[in-house]
Enzyme design. Structure first.
Site, PDB file in Angstrom:
ATOM      1  N   LYS A  56      32.628  30.338  13.673  1.00  0.00           N
ATOM      2  CA  LYS A  56      33.230  29.754  14.913  1.00  0.00           C
ATOM      3  C   LYS A  56      34.970  29.983  14.880  1.00  0.00           C
ATOM      4  CE  LYS A  56      33.773  25.449  16.089  1.00  0.00           C
ATOM      5  NZ  LYS A  56      35.045  25.025  16.695  1.00  0.00           N
ATOM      6  N   ASN A  57      35.429  29.282  13.669  1.00  0.00           N
ATOM      7  CA  ASN A  57      36.869  29.242  13.728  1.00  0.00           C
ATOM      8  C   ASN A  57      37.706  30.362  13.387  1.00  0.00           C
ATOM      9  OD1 ASN A  57      36.498  26.663  14.506  1.00  0.00           O
ATOM     10  ND2 ASN A  57      36.915  25.675  12.487  1.00  0.00           N
ATOM     11  N   CYS A  65      37.299  18.615  21.192  1.00  0.00           N
ATOM     12  CA  CYS A  65      36.816  17.551  20.727  1.00  0.00           C
ATOM     13  C   CYS A  65      37.762  16.253  20.519  1.00  0.00           C
ATOM     14  CB  CYS A  65      36.293  17.722  18.956  1.00  0.00           C
ATOM     15  SG  CYS A  65      35.030  18.641  18.610  1.00  0.00           S
ATOM     16  N   ARG A 103      45.823  15.300  18.714  1.00  0.00           N
ATOM     17  CA  ARG A 103      45.741  16.725  18.503  1.00  0.00           C
ATOM     18  C   ARG A 103      46.937  17.477  19.416  1.00  0.00           C
ATOM     19  NH1 ARG A 103      39.850  19.199  17.583  1.00  0.00           N
ATOM     20  NH2 ARG A 103      40.994  20.310  16.382  1.00  0.00           N
ATOM     21  N   ASP A 136      36.013  18.869   8.697  1.00  0.00           N
ATOM     22  CA  ASP A 136      34.869  19.391   9.223  1.00  0.00           C
ATOM     23  C   ASP A 136      33.668  19.074   8.463  1.00  0.00           C
ATOM     24  OD1 ASP A 136      36.485  20.182  11.236  1.00  0.00           O
ATOM     25  OD2 ASP A 136      36.369  22.364  10.986  1.00  0.00           O
ATOM     26  N   ARG A 177      28.279  23.937  20.907  1.00  0.00           N
ATOM     27  CA  ARG A 177      29.561  24.486  20.679  1.00  0.00           C
ATOM     28  C   ARG A 177      29.738  25.232  19.277  1.00  0.00           C
ATOM     29  NH1 ARG A 177      33.765  20.810  20.768  1.00  0.00           N
ATOM     30  NH2 ARG A 177      35.043  22.577  19.986  1.00  0.00           N
TER      31      ARG A 177
END
Ligand code: UD1
Length: 421
Positions: free
Chosen positions: A22-23, A115, A120, A307, A399
C-alpha cells in the site's frame, strides 16, 4: 460500517501470499501525474486507499482503470485542484502535491487526514518545496503551493522525529522536472522510497542514492509513460508472521522480501520464535516456539517499523515475562492498548513507552478498531483470545490489508465479516 467476528483459540496453519505494498503504490500512483503518457502499475493491492487515490487522480482529470491487481493511469490533461473531500480523508494523498506542482506550477490540496495517530504535520514537505522555489499559502484548511519554475537545491529533510517518508517522496517527485540538481539530505531510506525511485527512473527521471540518507535528483525536461510492479507489502508480511507466532501456528508467507523486514525477523528471533528465512518467503514455526519477551523502540528504516508496533504488542501479551515497547515515530500511537486491556491484557503506559506483562489469557470481547495497524493488532488478539471477539469499525483494516478475512480463513482462522445492514 462492517465488523469482523473472530472465533479465537485456533492456530494459523498453511501458506499465504503477500499483496503489493500500500505505502509503495500510493506515491507511485501520484507519480503518474508527472507525465502526459499512460502508465501501468502491476501488483497494486485491491484496497480502499488505492481506490481512493484512483478517485483523487480522476478528480484531477486523469483516466484511471482498475483491472484485477493492475491499474492503468493516463494523466493526459490534468488540473491543479482535486476533490478536497477525498484528499482530506486520506493522509497518503499529500504526495500528489509534489507531482502537480512540478507539472502545473501550482497545486492546491486540503490539509490531509488519515489515521488518528498524532498530529502528522506536513511542514517538511513544504520546506522541501520552498527550497525549490515554491511559495506556500495555508488558508482555511487548504495549502496552496506555487512556483513559476522549480530550481534544484540542497535540502535537509530531517525533522524532530527523523526523516519523513512521504515528504521524501514528494520532494523527489517535485525535483524530477526541476532545473538542475536537488540533493535531499536525511532522506527516508524505506523500501517504498526505493520503489518510487525505480518507477520514476523507468519514467526517465535521473535519481541516485534512493535507499540511502542522501538522494540526488537531476532534473529532466519531461518524463514518459512506464510500467512497474509494486514491491510486496512488508507490513502485511510482518503481520502474518506475528499472527502465526501469537497463535502458535506454522505459516509460510510467500511472495515477500525478507530483507525488507530484517528488524522484525531479528526481534522475533530474540523472542525465540522459530523461523526459516529465505529471500522471498518466511516460514514461521510457531508450534515449536515458546514466546519470550523483547524490548523494542520504533525507528525509521532499517530499524523496527512503527507500522508493526501494535501487532508486536499483542504478541508480547503472550510472552513469558515483561516487555517494553517505546514508540519514537508517532506520539499518539497506543490506541490499541485500551482495546487490548478489554481482552484481558496487562499493559501500562508511561509517556511513549508501553510496559506489557505477558502470559495473560485473553478472552473475547467487543472492541473498536481505531487506526490501521491498531486494527491488525486487535485481529491478532482476537485470534489468540478464547471465545468470540467482535471488531467494530473495520473500515481502517480495509484501507490497508487486502482481503484479510479471506487470507486468515485460508489459514484456518474463523473470521466472519458482518455487513452493516
Ligand atoms: C508513512 C507511511 C506510514 C508510516 C510512516 C512512518 C505512507 C502512506 N504512510 O507515513 O504508514 O507509519 O511513513 O514509517 O507511506 N513529520 C513532521 N513533519 C512533516 C512530516 C512528518 O514532523 O512534514 C513527522 C511525523 O509527524 C512523524 C514522523 O515525522 O512523527 C514520520 O512521519 P512520516 O515519515 O512523514 O510519515 P508518513 O510519510 O506520513
Amino acid at each position: 460500517m462492517d465488523s469482523l467476528m473472530i472465533e479465537g483459540g485456533r492456530s494459523l496453519q498453511g501458506e499465504v501470499e503477500v499483496s503489493g505494498a500500500k505505502n509503495a503504490v500510493l506515491p507511485i500512483m501520484a507519480a503518474t501525474l508527472l507525465t502526459e503518457e499512460p502508465c501501468l502499475i502491476r501488483r497494486a493491492p485491491q484496497l480502499r486507499d488505492v481506490r481512493f487515490m484512483g478517485g483523487i487522480l480522476e478528480s484531477l482529470g486523469a483516466k484511471v482503470e482498475f483491472s484485477g491487481d493492475s491499474v492503468s493511469i493516463h494523466a493526459g490533461k490534468i488540473r491543479g485542484r482535486g476533490n478536497y473531500d477525498l484528499i482530506r480523508k486520506m493522509r497518503g494523498s499529500v504526495c500528489i502535491l509534489g507531482p502537480i506542482l512540478s507539472r502545473m506550477g501550482e497545486a492546491e490540496v486540503a490539509l490531509p487526514g488519515g489515521c488518528v495517530i498524532g498530529t502528522r504535520p506536513i511542514d517538511l514537505h513544504l520546506k522541501g518545496m520552498q527550497a525549490l522555489g515554491a511559495s506556500i499559502q495555508i488558508q482555511e484548511g487548504y495549502v496552496r503551493v506555487r512556483a513559476d519554475r522549480l530550481v534544484g537545491n540542497q535540502v535537509f529533510l530531517g525533522g524532530r522525529m527523523g526523516p519523513t517518508v512521504l515528504g521524501t517522496a514528494n520532494l523527489m517527485m517535485a525535483a524530477t522536472l526541476a532545473e538542475g540538481e536537488t540533493i535531499i539530505d536525511s532522506a527516508a531510506c524505506e523500501p517504498e522510497i526505493v520503489d518510487l525511485a525505480k518507477f520514476l527512473t523507468a519514467m526517465g527521471a535521473d535519481i541516485t542514492g534512493a535507499g540511502s540518507p542522501t538522494v540526488t535528483i537531476r532534473g529532466v525536461p519531461a518524463l514518459h509513460g512506464a510500467e512497474h510492479e509494486v514491491i510486496p507489502d512488508r507490513i502485511e508480511a510482518a503481520t502474518f508472521a506475528i499472527a502465526a507466532a501469537a497463535t502458535r501456528g506454522d505459516v509460510r508467507i510467500n511472495r515477500m522480501k525478507c530483507e525488507h523486514i530484517r528488524a522484525i525477523i531479528d526481534k522475533l528471533r530474540e523472542a525465540n520464535v522459530q523461523m526459516s528465512v529465505e529471500d522471498d518467503s518466511l516460514l514461521v514455526r510457531g508450534s515449536e516456539s515458546v514466546c519470550g519477551t523483547v524490548d523494542v523502540t520504533t525507528q525509521p528504516f532499517a530499524g523496527y517499523p512503527t507500522d508493526a508496533q501494535a501487532q508486536l504488542m499483542t504478541l508480547m501479551t503472550q510472552a513469558d515475562g515483561i516487555s517494553v515497547i517505546t514508540e519514537r515515530i508517532f506520539e499518539a500511537r497506543f490506541m490499541h492498548v485500551s482495546e487490548l486491556l478489554r481482552l484481558g491484557a496487562d499493559i501500562s503506559i508511561e509517556g511513549t513507552t508501553a510496559i506489557i506483562k505477558g502470559g495473560q489469557t485473553l478472552s473475547g470481547a467487543p472492541v473498536m478498531a481505531s487506526d490501521l495497524r491498531a486494527s491488525a493488532a486487535l485481529v491478532i488478539a482476537g485470534m489468540v483470545a478464547e471465545g468470540q471477539t467482535l471488531i467494530n469499525r473495520i473500515y481502517h483494516l480495509d484501507r490497508g490489508y487486502e482481503k484479510i478475512d479471506e487470507k486468515l480463513e485460508q489459514l484456518g482462522g474463523r473470521v466472519t465479516r458482518l455487513h452493516e445492514t
